[in-house]
Design an enzyme around this catalytic site. Structure first.
Site, PDB file in Angstrom:
ATOM      1  CG  PHE A  12      -1.960   0.994   1.293  1.00 35.79           C
ATOM      2  CD1 PHE A  12      -3.133   0.834   0.572  1.00 35.79           C
ATOM      3  CD2 PHE A  12      -1.818   2.133   2.069  1.00 35.79           C
ATOM      4  CE1 PHE A  12      -4.147   1.777   0.624  1.00 35.79           C
ATOM      5  CE2 PHE A  12      -2.829   3.085   2.128  1.00 35.79           C
ATOM      6  CZ  PHE A  12      -3.992   2.910   1.411  1.00 35.79           C
ATOM      7  CG  ASP A  44       0.347  -3.147   6.891  1.00 39.67           C
ATOM      8  OD1 ASP A  44      -0.749  -3.565   7.310  1.00 39.67           O
ATOM      9  OD2 ASP A  44       0.559  -1.949   6.617  1.00 39.67           O
ATOM     10  CE1 TYR A 100      -9.013   1.710   7.525  1.00 39.08           C
ATOM     11  CE2 TYR A 100      -8.000   2.559   9.529  1.00 39.08           C
ATOM     12  CZ  TYR A 100      -7.941   2.300   8.170  1.00 39.08           C
ATOM     13  OH  TYR A 100      -6.807   2.621   7.469  1.00 39.08           O
ATOM     14  CE  LYS A 101      -7.693  -0.837   5.216  1.00 38.82           C
ATOM     15  NZ  LYS A 101      -6.243  -0.811   4.948  1.00 38.82           N
ATOM     16  NE  ARG A 119     -10.201  -2.426  -2.699  1.00 35.34           N
ATOM     17  CZ  ARG A 119      -9.661  -1.931  -1.593  1.00 35.34           C
ATOM     18  NH1 ARG A 119      -8.533  -2.439  -1.131  1.00 35.34           N
ATOM     19  NH2 ARG A 119     -10.230  -0.949  -0.932  1.00 35.34           N
TER      20      ARG A 119
HETATM   21  C1  LIG Z   1      -5.613   0.545   4.820  1.00 34.05           C
HETATM   22  C2  LIG Z   1      -4.129   0.549   4.823  1.00 34.05           C
HETATM   23  C3  LIG Z   1      -3.390   1.637   5.333  1.00 34.05           C
HETATM   24  C4  LIG Z   1      -4.074   2.872   5.826  1.00 34.05           C
HETATM   25  O1  LIG Z   1      -3.304   3.554   6.781  1.00 34.05           O
HETATM   26  P1  LIG Z   1      -3.964   4.618   7.756  1.00 34.05           P
HETATM   27  O2  LIG Z   1      -2.834   5.308   8.400  1.00 34.05           O
HETATM   28  O3  LIG Z   1      -4.829   3.844   8.723  1.00 34.05           O
HETATM   29  O4  LIG Z   1      -4.822   5.539   6.935  1.00 34.05           O
HETATM   30  C5  LIG Z   1      -2.007   1.537   5.370  1.00 34.05           C
HETATM   31  N1  LIG Z   1      -1.367   0.431   4.910  1.00 34.05           N
HETATM   32  C6  LIG Z   1      -2.046  -0.623   4.399  1.00 34.05           C
HETATM   33  C7  LIG Z   1      -1.302  -1.818   3.922  1.00 34.05           C
HETATM   34  C8  LIG Z   1      -3.441  -0.588   4.321  1.00 34.05           C
HETATM   35  O5  LIG Z   1      -4.106  -1.611   3.783  1.00 34.05           O
END
Ligand SMILES: *Cc1c(COP(=O)(O)O)cnc(C)c1O
Length: 396
Positions: free
Chosen positions: A112, A183, A208-209, A355
């Protein structure tokens, strides 16, 4: 055996087929009352006394232990707060300190962007010749050279759902003398995770996911218990101090996982998350995983049978896939907007990925069939080809 789905545990709008729990989980039953009561009876009635009387100061550890159970980590190894991007930064900087004579952060092109950006920012800040090396996902294990300080890998690719094998990659990192940072953003609550057995040094993720903690819910960070006392917190906030209320002039990290805390926790958000996590008391992760693979497989079969313009962008084999399925389509953005207008909610990731997240807690086979029927109709009738479906919103 887990009774799936458990739709009565979620407040889903009537008629909606929600296939976006991989991005923002729905509202669990009980959270509204819990948050309302917390605001009224704790904040409203107790004011600052709430920090002690209502256990606000202990939330990060208490809720951290609830999350720990879902990712195969022992009590006392997880704390919570801030956002995932911040937790990535903390873990990454601590990992680099553990391998001072190595200069490479290894990641993959499926990661990400925020994780990669945080690494870039940290490298710039350190200004000591560090390098972010990004390889193709399938090359990660082979790319573990003796210059790699830390492998920073997101287990499930947010775009395609492709899933890394944690045991294999962690072993490769350790064989090369590198620190392993996972992660788990798209893993926690989606697939069984066994951190203790794989032996990774660090893990981070958001709540939150798939954990349904609500928009802005705090992130988590895991540190392998034998390392906690030696890691150096880069973000040395007062609530990570050994004695925050001694107000000492200098920083001394707490001896335990509390040292990964930074500042004041989001107490209201924690109340929502703590209630949301109760759902998991009744879920066996292996049952959940089996149901998730079945739903994803069914979706792939039905889409390929009825939507010839859609190209599978996820691994076909469920074992190598998280709890989402992605398809590419030249007009993916507009098709997704047309789907959303029909109350089938997925999302779009540039350049052409549609998705669909499948969460067996509240999605069943009828939902999958219903979603594909509507998708096929939208494609057959070109209902997506309207100006309003091409207009881009700020969040896609
Ligand atoms: C959803 C996601 C994020 C989002 O980061 P936030 O700081 O919570 O906005 C970061 N890394 C990955 C791999 C994600 O899937």
């Amino acid at each position: 055996m887990t009774n799936l789905p458990m739709k009565d545990r979620f407040e889903l709008p009537d008629g909606m087929i929600y296939l976006d729990g991989n991005s923002l989980g729905p509202l669990p039953v009980g959270v509204t009352d819990k948050v309302q009561a917390m605001v009224r009876d704790q904040w409203g009635a107790h004011l600052i006394k709430g920090w002690n009387a209502d256990g606000w100061m202990d939330q990060p550890a208490r809720v951290g232990n609830m999350v720990a159970r879902l990712i195969g980590a022992p009590d006392g190894s997880v704390t919570m707060g801030d956002t995932l991007s911040v937790k990535v930064y903390q873990a990454l900087s601590a990992a680099l300190k553990m391998r001072p004579d190595r200069k490479v952060i290894l990641s993959d092109s499926g990661n990400f962007p925020s994780d990669l950006y945080m690494a870039e920012g940290l490298i710039r800040q350190l200004d000591q010749g560090y390098e972010l090396r990004i390889v193709a996902p399938e090359d990660v294990a082979d790319a573990m050279g003796d210059d790699v300080a830390v492998a920073m890998i997101t287990q499930v690719d947010y775009r395609t759902g492709r899933m890394h094998d944690m045991a294999t990659i962690t072993q490769a990192a350790h064989d090369a003398g590198a620190v392993m940072l996972w992660d788990l953003a798209h893993s926690a609550g989606a697939v069984p995770v066994d951190l203790a057995t794989c032996g990774a040094e660090f893990a981070v993720g958001c709540s939150y996911k798939y954990l349904n903690g609500g928009p802005g819910a705090p992130a988590f960070i895991y540190v392998r218990p034998d390392l906690i006392a030696d890691i150096a917190p880069a973000l040395a906030g007062w609530l990570g101090h050994d004695a925050p209320f001694a107000f000492e002039q200098g920083y001394r990290p707490a001896p335990d996982i509390e040292r990964m805390r930074v500042g004041t926790p989001p107490v209201i958000q924690f109340a929502a998350l703590e209630e949301a996590l109760r759902v998991w008391d009744d879920v066996d992760m292996d049952d959940l995983r089996a149901a998730s693979i079945r739903l994803c497989d069914l979706f792939i079969t039905l889409v390929e049978a009825s939507c010839p313009d859609m190209t599978l962008a996820s691994p076909r084999d469920g074992v190598g896939r998280g709890s989402q399925v992605s398809f590419s389509h030249d007009n993916g953005y507009a098709v997704m907007q047309a789907l959303i207008a029909r109350d089938v909610i997925g999302d779009f990731r540039a350049p052409d990925i549609m998705r669909f997240g499948f969460t067996p807690l509240y999605i069943d086979e009828d939902d999958v069939r219903g979603a594909v029927d509507i998708l096929a109709e939208i494609l057959d009738t070109r209902a997506w080809d309207k100006p309003e479906f091409h207009a881009k919103g700020r969040v896609t």
